[in-house]
Motif scaffolding. Sequence first.
Motif: not given
Length: 492
Positions: A403, A447, A454
Amino acid sequence: MSEAASTRVATSKSKTKSTTTSTTMSAPPPQTSSGAGAADSTADGAALLSSLAPLLHAWLPGQRWFAGKGQPVTRFSLVSATEILPVSSAGTGPGLLHLLVRAHQPGLPANAPGDCYQLLLGVRAMLPPRLAAARIGRLQDGPLAGLTVYEGLHDPRVAELLLERFRRPGPLGPIRFDQATAIPAGLAPRVLDAEQSNSSLVYGDAYILKIFRRVFPGTNPDLELPLALTREGCRRVPAPVAWFEATAPQPVTLGVLQPFLRGARDGWQLALGALAAGRDFVPEAHALGRATAEVHIALAAALPTPALRRSQTRQLVDGMTERLAAAARAVPALVPYVPGLRTAFDAVAALGHEDTGWAVQRVHGDLHLGQTLRAEDGFWSLIDFEGEPARPLPERRRPQPPVRDVAGMLRSFDYAARSHRPWNDEWAARCRAAYCEGYAQASGSDPRGEPELLRAYETDKAVYEVLYEARNRPDWLPVPMAAIQRLATATD
């Protein structure tokens, strides 16, 4: 990156000189090979550096790839000096000196090594007018007194010599040239003028040579990862054709030759073109998400994929927190947002206490639109696997959650939208969504399913951008600051 035979090589092989000092990369300096001139000495290297130092003090800090901007250089020390092409005694042609030089600056412990830079210096008695812009200066004393030194990569004769060295691999003093596939002769060189942290030469629209300017002990990821991806059969990354490195006490990657993707355009320019034309970029973003996922899948197959456990998560969060604190000290505009930004890192730390075992692997490390190329048939490639040059090499080679790359690309879509007037927030949001959807289709994992991670990586990237823009492009500072304001108030 979207843009990278001398007959005198036999002479340079027979006359090669190499000098080293006791200054080291992190251990003893590269040693002269048995084929190098036996008459060279540490004193010769010291005299050369002493004569060059006044010119380097004026020239080096002004280079785009110099990392120590804002601090004076107190002194230079020599790691190695290799005469790749001997200076003509008659002064009729160029010589080429390869130097690894440390630039020492204030703020470091007395025994800490300075940043090490790779210099390729042309040497001539008289500089032709066409090379005037490459001039560094005239030496007043030392072994090359009375001669002019200049940025050698701008000299076609010097650039041709470098390609010829790749065609005939092997050791040259403390340097070694290696080749993966055969390279044709007679390809005309040209230097790329685009802003970047390294230097690149293109040979006949067939190859691009990337010269690393700030070098570190160890294998550079921009060689290591493309080689691993090539072994896995991944077509998303141009395969290395040849490379060169300092050989002792451990490899230090100096440059990589790769295929030049003729006709390809980088994603940044394509995105700005779409914005200027009022076009959507959703199909391109979706395809780019698929390309990123394919690279991640291949890297996971080629290299170890450990799990990120509690102690490592704490280390990750501590690093992000420290970088935020350092950036806030350097950029006062960041200070009011620090408490809000820290909540992003605290959320990851809280999950780490639950021993969430995020998968980590080798990743690109500095992924954005400018690190991508789209061929005329629409095929996307990823390039420049060096990682963020400002970070230490061991950190750049450390396995990370995939990510991290996704966050970098999401920031890049936002950068593109903010660079256009008027700002088109919806354009960026559609691109971000399409990219994640394309990634999910190829990898089976969206993701956005890890929102805490994230957001933390987006925040860390935006903090890096703030510091970079404040130091290098102050006019661009409002772009990452807009993201800072959003991320500081985000709730997921």
